[in-house]
Design an enzyme around this catalytic site. Sequence first.
Site, mmCIF file in Angstrom:
data_model
loop_
_atom_site.group_PDB
_atom_site.id
_atom_site.type_symbol
_atom_site.label_atom_id
_atom_site.label_comp_id
_atom_site.label_asym_id
_atom_site.label_seq_id
_atom_site.Cartn_x
_atom_site.Cartn_y
_atom_site.Cartn_z
ATOM 1 C CG ASP A 127 -2.173 0.721 1.124
ATOM 2 O OD1 ASP A 127 -2.189 1.742 0.414
ATOM 3 O OD2 ASP A 127 -3.170 0.295 1.732
ATOM 4 C CG ASP A 183 -3.947 6.073 0.860
ATOM 5 O OD1 ASP A 183 -4.907 5.355 1.181
ATOM 6 O OD2 ASP A 183 -3.706 7.173 1.400
ATOM 7 C CD GLU A 243 -8.578 5.236 -1.253
ATOM 8 O OE1 GLU A 243 -9.491 5.081 -0.430
ATOM 9 O OE2 GLU A 243 -7.501 5.796 -0.969
ATOM 10 C CG HIS A 298 -8.593 -0.090 5.235
ATOM 11 N ND1 HIS A 298 -8.516 -0.190 3.858
ATOM 12 C CD2 HIS A 298 -8.050 1.110 5.546
ATOM 13 C CE1 HIS A 298 -7.944 0.894 3.382
ATOM 14 N NE2 HIS A 298 -7.651 1.702 4.375
ATOM 15 C CG ASP A 299 -10.802 3.408 4.333
ATOM 16 O OD1 ASP A 299 -10.196 3.417 5.424
ATOM 17 O OD2 ASP A 299 -10.249 3.688 3.245
HETATM 18 C C1 GLC Z 1 -7.313 6.197 2.152
HETATM 19 C C2 GLC Z 1 -7.183 5.040 3.101
HETATM 20 C C3 GLC Z 1 -7.649 5.476 4.457
HETATM 21 C C4 GLC Z 1 -6.765 6.606 4.924
HETATM 22 C C5 GLC Z 1 -6.735 7.737 3.895
HETATM 23 C C6 GLC Z 1 -5.605 8.683 4.169
HETATM 24 O O1 GLC Z 1 -8.620 6.559 1.956
HETATM 25 O O2 GLC Z 1 -7.873 3.925 2.614
HETATM 26 O O3 GLC Z 1 -7.663 4.427 5.378
HETATM 27 O O4 GLC Z 1 -7.224 7.113 6.134
HETATM 28 O O5 GLC Z 1 -6.536 7.257 2.589
HETATM 29 O O6 GLC Z 1 -4.375 8.088 3.888
#
Ligand code: GLC
Length: 537
Positions: free
Chosen positions: A100, A201, A243, A317-318
């Site tokens: 990640d 990310d 993402e 995980h979110d």
């Molecule tokens: C992404 C991650 C999340 C994190 C955010 C900031 O959305 O999935 O868990 O808090 O980025 O890095």
Amino acid sequence: MEQMEKWWKQAVVYQIYPRSFQDSNGDGIGDLPGIIRRLEYLQTLGIDAIWLSPVCKSPQKDNGYDISDYQDIDPMFGTMEDMERLITEAKKRGIRIILDLVLNHSSDQHVWFQEARKSRESRYHDYYVWRDGVEGTPPNDMKAIFGGSCWEWVPEVGQYYFHQFAKEQPDLNWDNPAMRQEIYQMIRWWVDKGIGGFRLDVIDQIAKEPDQKITINGPKLHTYIRELSREAFWGHDLITVGEAWGADCDRAKLYSAPDESEFSMVFQFEHIGLDQEPGKEKWDLYPLDFVKLKQTFAKWQKELYGQGWNSLFWNNHDLPRIVSRWGNDGVYRVESAKMLAMVLHGMQGTPYIYQGEELGMTNADFTLDQYRDIETLNVYQERKAAGYSEAEILASIHAKSRDNARTPMQWSGEANAGFTTGLPWIAVNPNYQEIHAEQQMKDETSIFSCYQKLIALRKQYPVFIYGDFQLMYETHPDLFVYQRTWKGQKLFVYANFHGTEVAVPEWHIGDGTVLMHNYSDWKEGVLRPYEAYMVLL
Ligand code: GLC
Ligand code: CA
């Protein structure tokens, strides 16, 4: 339509949230040796790659999404030797490790930022995003995702720095070529270590233009991503997934173009937003618009066909647990979890399974003091201050807190679900005696077995990978039905998305082969609550 063959089109990826997966030393926090111990389990499930949420050195303000050293492992998770062992041991089982990469921001404890904040003359100063100003009057009113202003004052340099997330997560300045080169070098270093891919990310936020209040989809976004891809990914057989909360279909076609000028694919979130009040935040709960959900999937399936590649996911995980969110985590937990799995895994794209999803793990059901997540704790304070009632805030948190997905993996009926011999960093879901891996691995009718079969089917029948997509009964309020076609082969997925029995307009089994069914018998002409099946014709 001819479509390029890529290993990651057939692959199924499993996401591990390391701190909640398996503890090996009794400190209550999952770690790399713990993951190594569970590789056999993942091999049994049949997955091809593990997306590992961040394990790099971090003060853990945002559970590792605040990295202070991209080339070291956080001692909480183990050592670099553990990481190397994980890569090797996984490889022996045909499993690749996806790292990640958090490249939009670093931790404020990263040496770059520590230097940058000391002096405007530092060579690292411009690695971050600064604006002049006077203390107490930030450059503008932009708000950070985890609450408060996007701007934080640093007296030593007499400037504000920009942060889209917590103030301990200063944004990196992608306009600085030296910073970009250091990032590419770091990625190549990981590739040399045997990493098989990367998840990027919040990658659509890197090209920010704070003066214009632009955070996502900045004008230079795709220029930077193409450079990143060229410099760090090309020539290696990697899976890369960005993402991208801000991606629509057109943008996703750029991100996942078959020439691999950017990534293999992106996570887009259009379906994920369908149970929040339009134009508002995820905390503003709203009933799921089911017809819209189907149409959204259908749109993405059609638009990207032959022109890009979808990622398929319900969970990460979110996000809250899908069985609690859009299934039924009571009497129909098993049926609805399998139905959701079949609906998703029958589509075109690379499926991602989030740890515990394959067991039908449910939302956390916490009291306020049990939550740990920075976002959750912040929204509680913010909404309190904004005058929301306690009950209303708790209802939102209960439904949408990221901690729903972060309770420890339920391995067995033993103490702490077999996750740790110590005190877990976050509470174990009390339903672990009923829902756990050990039991489900022995049971051919379990949710685990259903996921295992779905993964195997994808490898067996090319129609899963290459078939086109046709949504049927588009506006039906309960049925989710579609058809995939590839070289004369047809795959039908039939699902009742809801908890009441519905009549089925037509019966599509004929003399086809039933690949999968989540009930043990048939009831002519109807689909019972959450009943679903897959047929090959
Ligand atoms: C992404 C991650 C999340 C994190 C955010 C900031 O959305 O999935 O868990 O808090 O980025 O890095
Ligand atoms: Ca540990």
